[in-house]
Scaffold this active site. Structure first.
Site, PDB file in Angstrom:
ATOM      1  N   GLU A  17     -12.591   7.633   6.364  1.00  0.00           N
ATOM      2  CA  GLU A  17     -12.657   6.407   7.171  1.00  0.00           C
ATOM      3  C   GLU A  17     -14.045   6.261   7.771  1.00  0.00           C
ATOM      4  O   GLU A  17     -14.575   7.192   8.371  1.00  0.00           O
ATOM      5  CB  GLU A  17     -11.570   6.461   8.256  1.00  0.00           C
ATOM      6  N   GLY A  35     -10.738   4.418   3.202  1.00  0.00           N
ATOM      7  CA  GLY A  35     -10.288   3.414   4.173  1.00  0.00           C
ATOM      8  C   GLY A  35      -9.010   3.873   4.859  1.00  0.00           C
ATOM      9  O   GLY A  35      -7.984   4.038   4.209  1.00  0.00           O
ATOM     10  N   SER A  75      -9.003   1.190  -0.182  1.00  0.00           N
ATOM     11  CA  SER A  75      -8.237   0.300   0.710  1.00  0.00           C
ATOM     12  C   SER A  75      -9.144  -0.073   1.871  1.00  0.00           C
ATOM     13  O   SER A  75      -9.047   0.474   2.960  1.00  0.00           O
ATOM     14  CB  SER A  75      -6.961   0.986   1.190  1.00  0.00           C
ATOM     15  N   GLY A 135      -7.304   2.240   7.225  1.00  0.00           N
ATOM     16  CA  GLY A 135      -6.628   1.131   7.909  1.00  0.00           C
ATOM     17  C   GLY A 135      -5.135   1.170   7.584  1.00  0.00           C
ATOM     18  O   GLY A 135      -4.607   2.193   7.132  1.00  0.00           O
ATOM     19  N   ILE A 145      -3.153  -0.209   5.220  1.00  0.00           N
ATOM     20  CA  ILE A 145      -2.700   0.072   3.851  1.00  0.00           C
ATOM     21  C   ILE A 145      -3.032   1.518   3.461  1.00  0.00           C
ATOM     22  O   ILE A 145      -2.194   2.224   2.910  1.00  0.00           O
ATOM     23  CB  ILE A 145      -3.276  -0.966   2.863  1.00  0.00           C
ATOM     24  N   VAL A 201     -18.267   6.918   2.113  1.00  0.00           N
ATOM     25  CA  VAL A 201     -18.361   7.351   0.716  1.00  0.00           C
ATOM     26  C   VAL A 201     -19.648   6.774   0.119  1.00  0.00           C
ATOM     27  O   VAL A 201     -19.987   5.614   0.361  1.00  0.00           O
ATOM     28  CB  VAL A 201     -17.164   6.895  -0.152  1.00  0.00           C
ATOM     29  N   HIS A 229      23.220   3.534  25.494  1.00  0.00           N
ATOM     30  CA  HIS A 229      23.051   4.947  25.152  1.00  0.00           C
ATOM     31  C   HIS A 229      24.115   5.356  24.136  1.00  0.00           C
ATOM     32  O   HIS A 229      25.266   4.969  24.292  1.00  0.00           O
ATOM     33  CB  HIS A 229      23.199   5.791  26.408  1.00  0.00           C
TER      34      HIS A 229
HETATM   35  C1  LIG Z   1      -0.047  -3.291  -0.033  1.00  0.00           C
HETATM   36  C2  LIG Z   1       0.266  -4.369   0.980  1.00  0.00           C
HETATM   37  C3  LIG Z   1       1.258  -4.150   1.921  1.00  0.00           C
HETATM   38  C4  LIG Z   1       1.556  -5.142   2.838  1.00  0.00           C
HETATM   39  N1  LIG Z   1       2.553  -4.904   3.736  1.00  0.00           N
HETATM   40  C5  LIG Z   1       2.886  -5.854   4.628  1.00  0.00           C
HETATM   41  C6  LIG Z   1       3.947  -5.649   5.544  1.00  0.00           C
HETATM   42  O1  LIG Z   1       4.575  -4.595   5.556  1.00  0.00           O
HETATM   43  N2  LIG Z   1       4.233  -6.626   6.430  1.00  0.00           N
HETATM   44  C7  LIG Z   1       3.543  -7.800   6.452  1.00  0.00           C
HETATM   45  O2  LIG Z   1       3.846  -8.660   7.278  1.00  0.00           O
HETATM   46  N3  LIG Z   1       2.538  -8.037   5.586  1.00  0.00           N
HETATM   47  C8  LIG Z   1       2.196  -7.092   4.682  1.00  0.00           C
HETATM   48  N4  LIG Z   1       1.171  -7.320   3.802  1.00  0.00           N
HETATM   49  C9  LIG Z   1       0.427  -8.590   3.905  1.00  0.00           C
HETATM   50  C10 LIG Z   1       1.203  -9.736   3.289  1.00  0.00           C
HETATM   51  O3  LIG Z   1       1.552  -9.403   1.962  1.00  0.00           O
HETATM   52  C11 LIG Z   1       0.345 -10.987   3.305  1.00  0.00           C
HETATM   53  O4  LIG Z   1      -0.147 -11.211   4.611  1.00  0.00           O
HETATM   54  C12 LIG Z   1       1.135 -12.207   2.893  1.00  0.00           C
HETATM   55  O5  LIG Z   1       1.640 -12.056   1.595  1.00  0.00           O
HETATM   56  C13 LIG Z   1       0.236 -13.446   2.956  1.00  0.00           C
HETATM   57  O6  LIG Z   1       0.944 -14.553   2.516  1.00  0.00           O
HETATM   58  P1  LIG Z   1       0.175 -15.772   1.814  1.00  0.00           P
HETATM   59  O7  LIG Z   1       1.225 -16.771   1.541  1.00  0.00           O
HETATM   60  O8  LIG Z   1      -1.011 -16.139   2.586  1.00  0.00           O
HETATM   61  O9  LIG Z   1      -0.387 -15.155   0.443  1.00  0.00           O
HETATM   62  P2  LIG Z   1       0.354 -14.443  -0.767  1.00  0.00           P
HETATM   63  O10 LIG Z   1       1.673 -13.877  -0.369  1.00  0.00           O
HETATM   64  O11 LIG Z   1      -0.661 -13.535  -1.357  1.00  0.00           O
HETATM   65  O12 LIG Z   1       0.644 -15.640  -1.759  1.00  0.00           O
HETATM   66  C14 LIG Z   1      -0.367 -16.343  -2.392  1.00  0.00           C
HETATM   67  C15 LIG Z   1       0.163 -16.814  -3.738  1.00  0.00           C
HETATM   68  O13 LIG Z   1      -0.693 -17.811  -4.233  1.00  0.00           O
HETATM   69  C16 LIG Z   1      -0.871 -17.604  -5.629  1.00  0.00           C
HETATM   70  N5  LIG Z   1      -2.130 -18.236  -6.023  1.00  0.00           N
HETATM   71  C17 LIG Z   1      -3.394 -17.829  -5.743  1.00  0.00           C
HETATM   72  N6  LIG Z   1      -4.289 -18.676  -6.256  1.00  0.00           N
HETATM   73  C18 LIG Z   1      -3.593 -19.659  -6.856  1.00  0.00           C
HETATM   74  C19 LIG Z   1      -3.962 -20.844  -7.575  1.00  0.00           C
HETATM   75  N7  LIG Z   1      -5.239 -21.177  -7.767  1.00  0.00           N
HETATM   76  N8  LIG Z   1      -2.966 -21.621  -8.056  1.00  0.00           N
HETATM   77  C20 LIG Z   1      -1.659 -21.295  -7.850  1.00  0.00           C
HETATM   78  N9  LIG Z   1      -1.256 -20.194  -7.192  1.00  0.00           N
HETATM   79  C21 LIG Z   1      -2.219 -19.398  -6.711  1.00  0.00           C
HETATM   80  C22 LIG Z   1      -0.874 -16.098  -5.761  1.00  0.00           C
HETATM   81  O14 LIG Z   1      -0.585 -15.716  -7.079  1.00  0.00           O
HETATM   82  C23 LIG Z   1       0.223 -15.706  -4.773  1.00  0.00           C
HETATM   83  O15 LIG Z   1       1.487 -15.689  -5.371  1.00  0.00           O
HETATM   84  C24 LIG Z   1       0.849  -6.356   2.844  1.00  0.00           C
HETATM   85  C25 LIG Z   1      -0.159  -6.573   1.895  1.00  0.00           C
HETATM   86  C26 LIG Z   1      -0.448  -5.593   0.981  1.00  0.00           C
HETATM   87  C27 LIG Z   1      -1.539  -5.843  -0.014  1.00  0.00           C
END
Ligand SMILES: Cc1cc2nc3c(=O)[nH]c(=O)nc-3n(C[C@H](O)[C@H](O)[C@H](O)COP(=O)(O)OP(=O)(O)OC[C@H]3O[C@@H](n4cnc5c(N)ncnc54)[C@H](O)[C@@H]3O)c2cc1C
Length: 357
Positions: free
Chosen positions: A95, A72, A161, A74, A76, A129, A336
């Site tokens: 990819e 992948g 990924s 993309g 990540i 793959v 600048h």
């Molecule tokens: C490797 C990686 C790199 C990334 N880099 C970036 C970046 O550089 N910039 C950027 O803007 N975004 C980045 N992202 C994306 C970003 O992390 C997410 O878009 C963002 O965290 C989404 O926020 P959210 O609140 O929707 O979910 P999350 O941040 O995932 O929060 C959800 C929370 O809910 C909890 N939860 C789930 N189910 C339950 C339940 N049933 N009861 C109670 N709690 C629960 C989880 O444990 C988690 O803590 C990255 C993601 C990854 C995987």
């Protein structure tokens, strides 16, 4: 805290504790579901703790592998490819589509491909793959199907990924009237689900899965439920950033998308090679590309690859929100020596008036 779920009793939320404390039953006026997402895997490439990882296991690696196959290309996958290559790991990216970073402007993908290859990353595009050929024995072996036939790859580890899927299972959605579409919770522009007192925001509703998007959606949802009459988010004005080396950032339409939408475009491009501060930093790879509407001068998209571009995209974001034209961007004097001069120059280049480059 364990999973909080919509319980079978209408209007209630059960909070199940996993630390021995008693479960709690809540009767909230409003609920915001923000359970996020988890890495998607491919059948046959399930995480095994030893050879096959997603970004979650990769973040917990205690030592660097000698080599890695990343499935992948993309955001990540490319962030990991770039970082691990900088650490001296032998990296191969496979990819499925015709180019890495397929949602970015094509010229950004091309430049990233060139720069990754320069640091030794091997990239196979239009390549699939064959998960059922995976062999694990002191490393991995897997067959990849490409346009010109199949090829066997070996590596110490494999990183999958291939996107993320919403956390919608086991949260009791079946006890509600909430509707899901292609695995994501469906909402209206204010993030209300089909049960209007229940909102959903962030990765669980799909779209741009980014932290700043989730955060803005959360603010809009809470303002709405508090009767504050918020503006709907314009997703065309959301900046996206890729933390590779060099970085990538963008906002608005790619050249391809702008043309698809019927715009007659004019384009300004400026290389960091023309920017003194980039030369001082010794990081002059990359460029800024500005796309505007030939007819109206409207800004359609800004795409950057190069040093610190994730810190510079906000200027383009402000320009988009204020409906600025490239001429107005260029009229705003860029100090600048700064990296931001590249934006002023690219804006001038839209009408062929650049001073450098
Ligand atoms: C490797 C990686 C790199 C990334 N880099 C970036 C970046 O550089 N910039 C950027 O803007 N975004 C980045 N992202 C994306 C970003 O992390 C997410 O878009 C963002 O965290 C989404 O926020 P959210 O609140 O929707 O979910 P999350 O941040 O995932 O929060 C959800 C929370 O809910 C909890 N939860 C789930 N189910 C339950 C339940 N049933 N009861 C109670 N709690 C629960 C989880 O444990 C988690 O803590 C990255 C993601 C990854 C995987």
């Amino acid at each position: 805290m364990g999973p909080s779920i919509f319980s079978p009793t209408a209007g209630t939320i059960s909070v199940e504790m996993n630390n021995g404390e008693e479960n709690e039953m809540l009767i909230p006026k409003n609920v915001v579901v923000a359970t996020g997402s988890k890495p998607r895997t491919l059948p046959g490439l399930e995480v095994d703790g030893a050879y096959v990882m997603t970004s979650e296991e990769a973040l917990n690696m205690e030592s660097l592998p000698e080599s890695i196959l990343i499935v992948g290309g993309g955001v990540i996958g490319i962030e990991w490819a770039s970082m691990l290559a900088d650490f001296g790991v032998e990296v191969t990216v496979v990819e499925y589509t015709k180019r890495i970073l397929p949602t970015e402007d094509e010229e950004i993908s091309k430049e990233m491909t060139r720069l990754l290859k320069k640091k030794g990353v091997k990239i196979a595009t239009n390549a699939k793959v064959l998960a059922d050929t995976l062999k694990k024995d002191n490393g991995i072996e897997i067959i990849v199907e490409k346009e010109d036939g199949t090829k066997t790859y070996h590596a110490e580890k494999l990183l999958v990924s291939v996107g993320r899927e919403a956390n919608i299972t086991n949260i009791g959605l079946e006890n509600t009237d909430i509707v899901t579409e292609k695995g994501y919770i469906e909402t209206n522009g204010f993030y209300q689900t089909k049960e209007s007192h229940i909102y959903a925001i962030g990765d669980v509703i799909g779209g741009l899965q980014l932290a700043h998007v989730a955060s803005h959606e959360g603010i809009t949802a809470v303002d709405h439920l508090a009767g504050q009459n918020p503006e709907k988010i314009d997703y065309n004005n959301v900046p996206t950033c890729i933390y590779s080396n060099p970085e990538v950032s963008s906002i608005g339409l790619t050249e391809e998308k702008a043309k698809e939408k019927g715009y007659d475009v004019k384009i300004g491009k400026m290389s960091f090679k023309a920017i003194g501060k980039a030369l001082i930093f010794g990081e002059s790879d990359g460029f800024v590309k500005i796309i505007a509407d030939k007819e109206t001068d409207d800004l359609l998209g800004v795409h950057m690859i190069g040093p610190h571009v994730t810190d510079m995209i906000s200027e383009a974001g402000l320009a988009q929100v204020l409906d600025a034209t490239p001429w107005e961007i260029a009229e705003s004097i860029h100090p600048h020596p700064t990296l931001s001069e590249v934006i002023g120059e690219a804006a001038l280049a839209v009408d062929g008036k650049q001073i450098h480059g």
